[in-house]
Enzyme design. Structure first.
Site, mmCIF file in Angstrom:
data_model
loop_
_atom_site.group_PDB
_atom_site.id
_atom_site.type_symbol
_atom_site.label_atom_id
_atom_site.label_comp_id
_atom_site.label_asym_id
_atom_site.label_seq_id
_atom_site.Cartn_x
_atom_site.Cartn_y
_atom_site.Cartn_z
ATOM 1 N N ASP A 94 0.861 -1.163 0.000
ATOM 2 C CA ASP A 94 0.000 0.000 0.000
ATOM 3 C C ASP A 94 0.909 1.227 0.000
ATOM 4 O O ASP A 94 2.006 1.183 0.540
ATOM 5 C CB ASP A 94 -0.823 -0.071 1.299
ATOM 6 C CG ASP A 94 -1.980 0.883 1.278
ATOM 7 O OD1 ASP A 94 -2.077 1.664 0.330
ATOM 8 O OD2 ASP A 94 -2.787 0.841 2.229
ATOM 9 N N ASP A 147 -7.919 -7.266 -0.092
ATOM 10 C CA ASP A 147 -7.139 -7.388 1.131
ATOM 11 C C ASP A 147 -8.020 -6.897 2.256
ATOM 12 O O ASP A 147 -8.898 -6.060 2.041
ATOM 13 C CB ASP A 147 -5.893 -6.491 1.083
ATOM 14 C CG ASP A 147 -6.232 -5.052 1.384
ATOM 15 O OD1 ASP A 147 -6.093 -4.619 2.550
ATOM 16 O OD2 ASP A 147 -6.674 -4.334 0.467
ATOM 17 N N CYS A 203 -14.018 -28.100 7.526
ATOM 18 C CA CYS A 203 -12.729 -27.449 7.258
ATOM 19 C C CYS A 203 -11.605 -28.444 7.530
ATOM 20 O O CYS A 203 -11.621 -29.164 8.518
ATOM 21 C CB CYS A 203 -12.567 -26.222 8.154
ATOM 22 S SG CYS A 203 -10.988 -25.387 7.935
ATOM 23 N N CYS A 245 -8.336 -27.518 7.760
ATOM 24 C CA CYS A 245 -7.116 -26.822 8.181
ATOM 25 C C CYS A 245 -6.502 -27.533 9.401
ATOM 26 O O CYS A 245 -7.159 -28.343 10.058
ATOM 27 C CB CYS A 245 -7.402 -25.347 8.485
ATOM 28 S SG CYS A 245 -8.056 -25.019 10.130
ATOM 29 N N CYS A 281 -8.610 -27.284 12.647
ATOM 30 C CA CYS A 281 -9.825 -28.111 12.691
ATOM 31 C C CYS A 281 -9.504 -29.607 12.694
ATOM 32 O O CYS A 281 -10.238 -30.398 13.271
ATOM 33 C CB CYS A 281 -10.740 -27.765 11.517
ATOM 34 S SG CYS A 281 -11.430 -26.109 11.665
ATOM 35 N N HIS A 300 -7.070 -20.910 10.970
ATOM 36 C CA HIS A 300 -8.411 -21.285 10.517
ATOM 37 C C HIS A 300 -9.068 -20.167 9.688
ATOM 38 O O HIS A 300 -9.573 -20.420 8.592
ATOM 39 C CB HIS A 300 -9.334 -21.661 11.679
ATOM 40 C CG HIS A 300 -10.734 -21.833 11.197
ATOM 41 N ND1 HIS A 300 -11.169 -22.961 10.548
ATOM 42 C CD2 HIS A 300 -11.774 -20.954 11.186
ATOM 43 C CE1 HIS A 300 -12.420 -22.788 10.177
ATOM 44 N NE2 HIS A 300 -12.810 -21.579 10.545
HETATM 45 ZN ZN LIG Z 1 -10.318 -24.861 10.087
#
Ligand SMILES: [Zn+2]
Length: 370
Positions: free
Chosen positions: A91, A264, A302, A304, A307, A333
């Protein structure tokens, strides 16, 4: 020029594309995690790579203040300094001058203000801003613009927009690089006529991409949507379109539908640190006491690391005890959620199935669970 953009396919107004940079490709629509000071809060670059983030955003203004340009130069640029090998966008600092600088005075030459850090007088000009971003050697630099507050005073917004165009011209003159891209920033507040004039002027100057700036500055959400809907189709088709600072998953979905390619926002990372977690069934407040003995994962849908490995009860416990690991696991997450959402959107556009995807998402979204 090692920067290029190609459209892979389109569905209605939405676009599936690919940006190529000297630090690797970016599949669009894409979300850029925010690393204000050269670090995405609570994340290591290694983790970001595992999450398949393809680009991160950092802030010229903050890096100019700390650590300053010299030490980054000595590292050979921002990538080496922060240990991130993939693309970076910085930026320009226009937004930070607008939001946190004290005693600022704007002239055609540039903007003078007191450093929020130590009160030192700083004079930022389009040329200095370009020199900083060139020294950082980032893949995408942004022009210095004047970000105006939400205002209904059309003349004031017009003057500000014209100043931004003047500065954009000077940025383009200074930013002469065969490696890195420079994006123009469309201003003009909530006035369609001013937005159109801003785009036309910027396209005449010519940039490698275009951003919609000056939104999420206090205007009602309907105004924001109205402006994006108006501006997006006027932006060059063959260049990336970036909506700065937006937003919630729902805002992003709507903007993708309108043809935006890059986003973003601090929401996923900031929310994560405050215990607000996005799941396939809505927003979860991990701090709530009903998670105290809950052995379920945060989100069954999920995959990830958080999780796959931990229960809600553990995440609740980390939050209660203010363990740093809590911020890290929550951020893993939430960023997974955002990055997977972008991947799903890209797939839906490729298969011509964006509409059913969006209506299913909107149906589920309103449900607030905890
Ligand atoms: Zn997750």
């Amino acid at each position: 020029m090692s920067f290029s953009f190609k459209l892979i396919n389109e569905e209605d107004s939405s676009r599936r594309g690919e940006i190529l940079t000297s630090h690797g490709p970016i599949q669009t629509p894409a979300f850029m995690p925010v690393g204000t000071y050269g670090a995405v809060k609570a994340m290591s670059p290694l983790t970001l790579e595992e999450l398949k983030a393809e680009i991160i955003l950092s802030n010229t203004f903050h890096l100019m203040e700390r650590p300053g340009i010299e030490v980054i130069k000595e590292h050979g640029g921002l990538h080496n300094f922060i240990g991130w090998k993939k693309p970076i966008l910085t930026d320009s600092g226009g937004y930070q001058v607008y939001s946190i600088a004290k005693n600022k005075s704007v002239s055609n030459e540039g903007v003078q203000f007191n450093s929020p850090l130590n009160g030192d007088k700083i004079f930022l000009t389009p040329e200095i801003c370009m020199d900083l971003q060139l020294a950082f050697n980032v893949d995408i630099a942004m022009v210095l613009d004047e970000c105006t507050a939400y205002s209904k005073d059309k003349e004031k917004v017009k003057d500000s927009m014209q100043l931004s165009v003047l500065w954009a011209n000077r940025c383009r003159d200074r930013f002469n690089s065969s490696q890195n891209a420079l994006f123009g920033i469309i201003q003009g507040g909530v006035f369609k006529e001013l937005r159109e004039s801003s785009i036309n002027s910027l396209v005449k100057i010519g940039f490698e991409g275009y951003a919609i700036g000056g939104l999420s500055v206090g205007e009602p959400i309907e105004e924001m949507i109205k402006i994006v809907n108006f501006v997006s189709p006027l932006m060059p088709k063959d260049k990336p379109r970036y909506l700065m600072g937006v937003g919630t998953p729902m805002d992003i979905l709507k903007a993708v539908e309108m043809g935006i390619d890059l986003f973003d926002c601090v929401i996923p990372t900031r929310h994560a640190r405050n215990g607000y977690l996005y799941t396939s069934r809505g927003l979860v407040r991990i701090r709530n006491s009903n998670n105290k003995n809950n052995l379920d994962p945060l989100d069954h849908n999920c995959s990830c690391y958080t999780c796959r490995t931990f229960s809600r009860a553990y995440l609740h416990h980390l939050d209660k005890t203010k363990e740093m690991l809590g911020s890290t696991l929550n951020t893993i997450h939430n960023l997974s959620y955002y990055l997977n959402l972008m991947a799903d959107l890209r797939e839906a556009i490729e298969q011509g199935k964006l509409r059913p995807f969006l209506s299913k998402f909107k149906e589920n979204w309103e449900k607030f669970i905890d």
